[in-house]
Structure formats: structure tokens, C-alpha cells
Write an enzyme that holds these catalytic residues in place. Structure first.
Site, mmCIF file in Angstrom:
data_model
loop_
_atom_site.group_PDB
_atom_site.id
_atom_site.type_symbol
_atom_site.label_atom_id
_atom_site.label_comp_id
_atom_site.label_asym_id
_atom_site.label_seq_id
_atom_site.Cartn_x
_atom_site.Cartn_y
_atom_site.Cartn_z
ATOM 1 N N CYS A 44 0.638 -1.385 0.103
ATOM 2 C CA CYS A 44 0.221 -0.089 0.077
ATOM 3 C C CYS A 44 0.748 1.116 -0.159
ATOM 4 C CB CYS A 44 -0.840 -0.059 1.238
ATOM 5 S SG CYS A 44 -1.850 1.573 1.429
ATOM 6 N N TYR A 175 -5.536 6.653 -8.876
ATOM 7 C CA TYR A 175 -6.551 5.842 -8.534
ATOM 8 C C TYR A 175 -8.030 6.427 -9.495
ATOM 9 C CZ TYR A 175 -4.175 3.373 -4.924
ATOM 10 O OH TYR A 175 -3.263 2.643 -3.920
#
Length: 335
Positions: A44, A175
Site C-alpha cells: 500500500c 486511482y
């Protein structure tokens, strides 16, 4: 679980747990050695920031670190890398257990990084942007000798300004492109992403770091996205105008940081690829993880020293990572 927004533009849920761990304990959680555990996943980018900052500041002895595996389901990140699938300090199988222990009806995302109060087993915060700032400002008493000033007072306004645009267009921009549910939303995010990367290239062509002449919080935040660009975002999120390796200034800047102790030695490319290509099944339904890209270039000469700058200012590089925190062999860059 679907990640792409079928109606068009992806909007990140930013409702985080804003409780803070501070020197004065004003939120009920004072800074105390050994009391808290930082839970991360190497895959992440948001958690990777905390991994880097904790390492640069030398907080390993006072803030332990739990590492979740690279994949998760709709429920939570899991500790499948640990013996028996349980975090050895918290004794839990899923991070959601710490969230539910404090908030039994918690309905928001079970995200990393998260800091957990070890005595109670309850999550304290998952506010990733504030976590790294607080590690710099609130945990100062426990910084190692030679720890760099990642958020110096005289540069905070500039750092904050850079961080805002980098978050919007780059960190979250990839994203917004990858999780877009319409061609229009995708192209809008794609355009903003590469416009911003071009602007950052122009800025970094004349200076070694984003703000001032040393590494700051701003560099940490940009780096974790750049490190994932070719391995995940270029293909998986369709951010494919250019690879990082085809953007000369940003590629050299990223290599400079990667080769700086505390940065590249936290990057687990195998976990990164497994996370994105396996977890986002609506984008990659086959869950096939790509074999590439070639990683050997990360360790090549970058030439950024000619721009001057002092990576750690008046401080010193951190020591090598602790044995239990070393990226597994074969998961990092190779020479």
C-alpha cells in the site's frame, strides 16, 4: 467487491479516524514507547509512507510494526505473513478486529496504515496523512540521533502546498484513472495526472528535492506513487502515456530516493503487483500478476548529486532495516 465506480468518477472515502497520538496526550493517547503498534502493508502506498518515515526517524524501538499480507477481501487486511496467520503482538488474524474493538459498528474502510493501542487492542487512528506528520512532530523525543527534519517549520507552508496538488493529481490521481467508470472520467484524471507529472518534472529538473535542499515529507509522499508506477499504475490503472522510465527527470529523481537508505529498501515489488492485480478483480478478473517490469534500472546511476542538496540535512542516514523488517529476497530491485 467492486472498486471502479460504474457511474463515472472515482471519489475516495476520506472519512478517517482522526484521533491523534500526541506528546501531551490531548486526545487520550499520549506518546509512549512500546504502547502502540503501526500496522502496515508493504503493498500500500499510503502505508509505505509511514514505513519510510518511521525508519528515517529511527522509531523502531518505540513503535513496533506489524505487516499485513498484500491481498485482502472485502472484510479486511490479514496477517497471513505471520506464523499461524496472527499478528504476534496483537494476536489478531484481521485488522478489522482492532477497528471493531473500538467501534463495534464501524462501517468505513478498514485501511492501512493504522496505529493500534496494544494494551486495549483498539485502533487509534488510520489518518495516514496525519500519522507521518505526527511521527515527525509529536514523537520528537524518541527520534534517533541524526534523524532528519522531514517537516521543518520554515518549509511547512510550501510542503503543504506541494502535498495538496500531488495528492489530488498524482497520489490519488492514479486511482481516479484506474477506478473511473466512464471514458470521460478516466480521460479527465489521466490528463490531470500527466499534466502534474510534467510540471513536477520541470520543477525537479532544477532542484534535487521538491521543497528546499533536503528530503522532506513531500518527497516521501511522491516517491511511494512513483515506485509503483511502472509495476502497477501504468498497466493496471491505464496510466500509460509514459512509463516512469520514459520520464527522464522523474525517473532519475525516483532512483535517487530509491537508493537512499530508508526508501528503496522498503519497496516490495512482488507484494505491490500481487495486491493490485489480485485484489481489484473487477479491473483484472483473471487475477494474473504480470511478470515484469524489469527492475534492474532502479539501481543504476542517477546523476542527481550534481544538483546539490543534502539528503538528510544536518542529520545522517538511518541504519539498515531490522532483520524482521527486511523486504524478502527476490521481492525488491535487483542489480
Amino acid at each position: 467487491m467492486a472498486y471502479a465506480n460504474p457511474t463515472g468518477e472515482f471519489t475516495r472515502d476520506q472519512r478517517y479516524i482522526t484521533t491523534r497520538i500526541t506528546a501531551d496526550g490531548r486526545d487520550g493517547y499520549p506518546v509512549e514507547p512500546g504502547r502502540y503498534r503501526l500496522v502496515v502493508a508493504r503493498a500500500c502506498p499510503w502505508a509505505n509512507r509511514a514505513i519510510i518515515v518511521r525508519r528515517l526517524l529511527g522509531l523502531e524501538d518505540v513503535l513496533s510494526q506489524g505487516i499485513a499480507g498484500p491481498t485482502h477481501d472485502v472484510r479486511s487486511w490479514t496477517f497471513d505473513l505471520d506464523p499461524g496467520g496472527r499478528d504476534p503482538v496483537l494476536g489478531i488474524e484481521r485488522l478489522q478486529e482492532a477497528y471493531f474493538k473500538r467501534f463495534p459498528a464501524y462501517e468505513k474502510g478498514i485501511t492501512v496504515p493504522a496505529i493500534v493501542d496494544v494494551p486495549t487492542g483498539q485502533v487509534v487512528t488510520n489518518d495516514f496523512a496525519q500519522i507521518t506528520i505526527d511521527l515527525s512532530l509529536e514523537w520528537t523525543r524518541y527520534h534517533r540521533d541524526g534523524a532528519p527534519k522531514l517537516y521543518p517549520e520554515e518549509l511547512r507552508d510550501q510542503i503543504d502546498k506541494v502535498n495538496r496538488v500531488v495528492f489530488t493529481d498524482v497520489n490519488n490521481g492514479v486511482y481516479r484513472a484506474g477506478f473511473a467508470g466512464s471514458q470521460e472520467a478516466y480521460e479527465k484524471a489521466y490528463g490531470k495526472l500527466f499534466d502534474r507529472l510534467d510540471g513536477l518534472s520541470d520543477l525537479l529538473s532544477g532542484q534535487r528535492y521538491l521543497v528546499g535542499d533536503t528530503i522532506t515529507e513531500a518527497d516521501v509522499r511522491l516517491f511511494t506513487t512513483l515506485a509503483r508506477f511502472d509495476a502497477a499504475y501504468h498497466g493496471h490503472f491505464k496510466c500509460n502515456r509514459s512509463k516512469l522510465t520514459e520520464m527522464p527527470v522523474l525517473w532519475a529523481y525516483a532512483r535517487d530516493l530509491f537508493q537512499t537508505p530508508g526508501f528503496g529498501d522498503t519497496i516490495d515489488f512482488a507484494d505491490i503487483k500481487k495486491h493490485y492485480y489480485v485484489v481489484h478483480k473487477d479491473i483484472n478478473p483473471t487475477q494474473i500478476v504480470p511478470a515484469g517490469p524489469d527492475l534492474s534500472g532502479w539501481l543504476t546511476e542517477h546523476g542527481r548529486e550534481k544538483l546539490g542538496g543534502r539528503p538528510f540535512g544536518d542529520g545522517t542516514p538511518p541504519p539498515p532495516p531490522r532483520p524482521g523488517e527486511v523486504v524478502p529476497a527476490g521481492h525488491g530491485a535487483t542489480g
